[in-house]
Design a protein around this motif. Structure first.
Motif, PDB file in Angstrom:
ATOM      1  N   HIS A  47       7.378 -10.202   3.554  1.00  0.00           N
ATOM      2  CA  HIS A  47       6.219  -9.309   3.566  1.00  0.00           C
ATOM      3  C   HIS A  47       5.485  -9.213   2.235  1.00  0.00           C
ATOM      4  N   LEU A  48       5.980  -9.867   1.209  1.00  0.00           N
ATOM      5  CA  LEU A  48       5.304  -9.839  -0.072  1.00  0.00           C
ATOM      6  C   LEU A  48       4.560 -11.145  -0.326  1.00  0.00           C
ATOM      7  N   SER A  49       3.640 -11.107  -1.273  1.00  0.00           N
ATOM      8  CA  SER A  49       2.838 -12.278  -1.623  1.00  0.00           C
ATOM      9  C   SER A  49       3.717 -13.449  -2.064  1.00  0.00           C
ATOM     10  N   PRO A  50       3.282 -14.683  -1.787  1.00  0.00           N
ATOM     11  CA  PRO A  50       4.011 -15.859  -2.282  1.00  0.00           C
ATOM     12  C   PRO A  50       4.100 -15.901  -3.810  1.00  0.00           C
ATOM     13  N   ARG A  51       3.295 -15.101  -4.488  1.00  0.00           N
ATOM     14  CA  ARG A  51       3.362 -15.057  -5.949  1.00  0.00           C
ATOM     15  C   ARG A  51       4.587 -14.302  -6.442  1.00  0.00           C
ATOM     16  N   LEU A  52       5.278 -13.633  -5.527  1.00  0.00           N
ATOM     17  CA  LEU A  52       6.459 -12.863  -5.894  1.00  0.00           C
ATOM     18  C   LEU A  52       7.709 -13.513  -5.300  1.00  0.00           C
ATOM     19  N   LYS A 235       0.687  -3.707  -5.301  1.00  0.00           N
ATOM     20  CA  LYS A 235      -0.194  -3.266  -6.390  1.00  0.00           C
ATOM     21  C   LYS A 235       0.095  -4.010  -7.687  1.00  0.00           C
ATOM     22  N   GLY A 236       1.322  -4.492  -7.839  1.00  0.00           N
ATOM     23  CA  GLY A 236       1.658  -5.222  -9.055  1.00  0.00           C
ATOM     24  C   GLY A 236       0.880  -6.505  -9.226  1.00  0.00           C
ATOM     25  N   LEU A 237       0.370  -7.063  -8.122  1.00  0.00           N
ATOM     26  CA  LEU A 237      -0.366  -8.330  -8.193  1.00  0.00           C
ATOM     27  C   LEU A 237      -1.651  -8.201  -8.989  1.00  0.00           C
ATOM     28  N   SER A 238      -2.273  -7.022  -8.971  1.00  0.00           N
ATOM     29  CA  SER A 238      -3.573  -6.850  -9.628  1.00  0.00           C
ATOM     30  C   SER A 238      -3.480  -6.995 -11.143  1.00  0.00           C
ATOM     31  N   TRP A 239      -2.275  -6.871 -11.689  1.00  0.00           N
ATOM     32  CA  TRP A 239      -2.099  -6.989 -13.137  1.00  0.00           C
ATOM     33  C   TRP A 239      -1.907  -8.435 -13.593  1.00  0.00           C
ATOM     34  N   LEU A 240      -1.730  -9.371 -12.678  1.00  0.00           N
ATOM     35  CA  LEU A 240      -1.324 -10.723 -13.051  1.00  0.00           C
ATOM     36  C   LEU A 240      -2.467 -11.643 -13.453  1.00  0.00           C
TER      37      LEU A 240
END
Length: 255
Positions: A47-52, A235-240
């Motif tokens: 359920h999380l982005s592939p970036r994680l 929400k953590g993705l927006s900082w990357l």
């Protein structure tokens, strides 16, 4: 009546509960715990982005040879080097988006154990991180990230849980950014502590139980705690965007 996503997360919470019951079919408590950690890892990875990347087990390190305790689940982002030669990874704290503690049943003892272990996550070194496109101070990023979560398949009542949380932090001095963002007992309740909503908060701001928010999950919205946690993690993705990590301090310590 739940919306389509409401129905989805309600059903998902039921699947998680059913898999946890099946995972309990073991004669060894350690195997039961491990089985349930696998369930949670798979839940978040789906359920999380592939970036994680969601890793089972491992520990987190920081500058000055800081090391955390053994952690159940580590969620790391893709702006970092990876250290995966061993079965359980080592992860620099600057590249961690979240840490999740998993409990079969959230008793007072298990809650205290989880809160103490989560507090062992090292503090990051701000000079190692450049945020790039985000026009905010690095200190603001590290006030909320990595976010910490505690997920349990069953546990004490909501009121009892809140009392235990307050008791723990009354007796233990813990940096504000090492208080869990959320404590979830599947299909029962959600307790949240969002550092980013506290006015003028810094890492050394004392814990204040008045900033805890909590709600029970009725039959019709039993999946809402899971959905809430997924949103917070995302929400953590927006900082990357444009983030850069400088590993010189780690290199200098190594050689």
């Amino acid at each position: 009546m739940a919306t389509n996503l409401g129905t989805y997360f309600n059903s998902l919470s039921d699947i998680v509960a059913a898999r946890a019951d099946l995972a309990g079919d073991s004669v060894e408590n350690t195997d039961i715990g491990r089985n349930r950690e696998v369930i949670c890892r798979e839940l978040f990875q789906k359920h999380l982005s592939p970036r994680l990347t969601v890793s089972l087990g491992g520990d987190i390190f920081g500058v000055g040879n800081q090391r955390s305790g053994q952690l159940d689940i580590i969620v790391s982002h893709d702006m970092s080097m990876a250290f995966k030669e061993n079965d359980k990874p080592r992860v620099p704290v600057e590249s961690v988006t979240a840490v999740i503690s998993v409990k079969s049943k959230l008793t007072k003892a298990e809650l205290f154990n989880a809160l103490e272990n989560l507090s062992s996550v090292p503090q990051p070194t701000e000079s190692m991180v450049t945020l790039g496109l985000i026009s905010k101070p690095v200190s603001e990023y590290f006030l909320s990230w990595p976010a910490l979560f505690l997920f349990a398949f069953d546990g004490v009542s909501l009121d009892t849980c809140i009392k235990h949380i307050a008791d723990f932090y009354a007796s233990n001095s813990v940096p504000l950014n090492r208080v869990p963002r959320a404590i979830v007992v599947n299909r029962k309740y959600l307790v949240t502590f969002c550092q980013y909503t506290i006015p003028n908060a810094i890492v050394n701001t004392p814990f204040d139980a008045s900033f805890l928010q909590a709600g029970t999950a009725a039959e019709a919205n039993r999946g809402y705690p899971l959905f809430w946690v997924m949103i917070e993690l995302s929400k953590g993705l927006s900082w990357l965007s444009g983030m850069h990590l400088d590993y010189k301090l780690y290199y200098d310590e190594a050689f």
